[in-house]
Design an enzyme around this catalytic site. Structure first.
Site, short mmCIF file in Angstrom:
data_model
loop_
_atom_site.label_atom_id
_atom_site.label_comp_id
_atom_site.label_asym_id
_atom_site.label_seq_id
_atom_site.Cartn_x
_atom_site.Cartn_y
_atom_site.Cartn_z
N SER A 23 0.81 -1.22 0.00
CA SER A 23 0.00 0.00 0.00
C SER A 23 0.85 1.27 0.00
O SER A 23 0.54 2.22 -0.73
CB SER A 23 -0.96 0.00 1.19
OG SER A 23 -1.99 -0.95 0.99
N THR A 68 -5.53 -3.16 7.54
CA THR A 68 -5.35 -4.51 7.02
C THR A 68 -5.37 -5.50 8.18
O THR A 68 -5.60 -5.12 9.33
CB THR A 68 -4.05 -4.58 6.19
OG1 THR A 68 -3.98 -5.85 5.54
CG2 THR A 68 -2.82 -4.36 7.05
N LYS A 72 -9.49 -5.34 10.91
CA LYS A 72 -10.65 -4.77 10.22
C LYS A 72 -11.92 -4.81 11.08
O LYS A 72 -12.73 -3.89 11.03
CB LYS A 72 -10.88 -5.49 8.88
CG LYS A 72 -9.76 -5.22 7.88
CD LYS A 72 -10.03 -5.88 6.55
CE LYS A 72 -8.88 -5.58 5.58
NZ LYS A 72 -9.13 -6.18 4.25
N ASP A 108 -13.16 -2.84 0.27
CA ASP A 108 -12.71 -4.18 -0.13
C ASP A 108 -13.62 -4.80 -1.18
O ASP A 108 -13.14 -5.45 -2.12
CB ASP A 108 -12.65 -5.09 1.10
CG ASP A 108 -11.36 -4.93 1.88
OD1 ASP A 108 -10.36 -4.49 1.30
OD2 ASP A 108 -11.35 -5.24 3.09
N GLY A 131 -13.58 -19.31 3.74
CA GLY A 131 -13.32 -18.41 4.85
C GLY A 131 -14.55 -17.62 5.23
O GLY A 131 -15.39 -17.30 4.37
N ALA A 132 -14.65 -17.31 6.52
CA ALA A 132 -15.83 -16.61 7.02
C ALA A 132 -15.45 -15.40 7.85
O ALA A 132 -16.22 -14.95 8.70
CB ALA A 132 -16.68 -17.56 7.85
N MET A 219 -7.20 -13.90 -2.61
CA MET A 219 -7.16 -12.48 -2.24
C MET A 219 -5.76 -12.01 -1.86
O MET A 219 -5.50 -10.81 -1.87
CB MET A 219 -8.12 -12.21 -1.08
CG MET A 219 -9.58 -12.23 -1.46
SD MET A 219 -10.59 -11.71 -0.05
CE MET A 219 -12.22 -11.66 -0.81
N TYR A 221 -1.66 -11.40 -2.26
CA TYR A 221 -0.83 -11.08 -3.42
C TYR A 221 0.66 -11.35 -3.19
O TYR A 221 1.48 -11.04 -4.04
CB TYR A 221 -1.00 -9.61 -3.84
CG TYR A 221 -0.69 -8.59 -2.76
CD1 TYR A 221 0.62 -8.23 -2.47
CD2 TYR A 221 -1.72 -7.98 -2.05
CE1 TYR A 221 0.90 -7.28 -1.49
CE2 TYR A 221 -1.44 -7.03 -1.07
CZ TYR A 221 -0.14 -6.68 -0.80
OH TYR A 221 0.14 -5.76 0.17
#
Length: 281
Positions: A23, A68, A72, A108, A131-132, A219, A221
């Site tokens: 970022s 991040t 969150k 997001d 994922g949850a 998601m 990178y």
């Protein structure tokens, strides 16, 4: 990081760990392209220290922070004002500091759809999310608005993930062990877990059971090609890395922080790929 010239505008990103976040590279490039007197800095704090860190910035001269992992959910709860998306999902990746108050926003979902459409996808009828957590929650309303009618969330603890059914239309929650059945015939699979981050192992997913030509997105990178994406490529499916999601969520974040959109003429993906290559060799 851009060099400030005086009373600079200051923003940044906070996480744990934060050293490998791209970022600052991305926003710094946009700051330079816009000729702004601004700085976008990385901040690291502990899960136990996050609340006091944010509260201490209420009346500081900071414009705001991107958030991040793993903060969150905490960011959403700390805010005085929450966007509809944050209220719905309980996840915020952007805090703005305005007159002593903290505003929570989520970009997001915008980033996710940006990544999928940049890869040439149109909204499928069905999608499966692994994922949850907060990343998955943020994805649900965005996918629904995009036109996905059925979204299956594979959760390790389905008993505590049932609330996700209320986040968007067409959402169901399945136990993790039912993932092989969930992906059968699916045209889109999204990994919203940290598995694959920094090259860690990804879950065994029977990708051969997915629809022919299906898309598989991770998601994360770092690395660009996770074990899951490598397996998807080997299976003849369409792998989509998390870099365009980072860019897609960063664009509205930059505008919210600095009051203007980033320069779209800048090939930001190429710059980020170069930064990744330099930090992994």
């Amino acid at each position: 990081m851009s060099k400030a010239k005086g009373a600079a505008k200051v923003a940044g990103v906070v996480g744990s760990p934060i050293a490998q976040s791209l970022s600052p590279v991305m926003h710094g490039a946009w700051i330079r392209a816009a000729g702004l007197d601004a700085v976008y800095a990385p901040f690291e704090t502990t899960p136990g220290g996050f609340s006091s860190f944010i509260q201490g910035l209420r009346r500081a001269s900071l414009l705001g922070l991107n958030i991040t992992a793993p903060f969150k959910g905490q960011a959403a709860r700390l805010a005085d004002i929450r966007s509809q998306e944050v209220s719905l999902t309980g996840s915020a990746n952007l805090l703005l500091f305005r007159g002593g108050q903290i505003e929570a926003h989520s970009t997001d979902g915008v980033g996710l759809i940006w990544a999928l459409t940049t890869a040439g996808l149109e909204a499928p009828e069905r999608a499966v999310i692994m994922g949850a957590g907060g990343a998955a929650a943020a994805a649900l309303p965005a996918l629904s608005r995009w036109g996905v009618r059925e979204i299956i969330v594979a959760a390790r603890r389905p008993s505590t993930a049932g609330w996700l059914r209320n986040v968007a239309a067409g959402v169901s929650v399945a136990p993790w062990e039912d993932l092989p059945d969930a992906v059968a015939g699916a045209p889109l699979l999204i990994n919203a877990t940290p598995m694959g981050l920094h090259g860690s192992s990804s879950p065994e997913v029977p990708l051969e059971r997915m629809a022919p030509g299906a898309a598989v997105m991770d998601m994360v990178y770092r690395p660009l090609e996770t074990p899951l994406l490598r397996a998807a490529r080997a299976a003849g499916l369409r792998p989509i890395d998390g870099l365009d999601m980072l860019i897609g969520q960063g664009r509205p974040s930059f505008e919210a922080l600095f009051g203007q959109p980033p320069d779209v003429r800048l090939d930001i993906r190429a710059l980020l790929e170069q930064a990744l290559a330099e930090t992994t060799t």
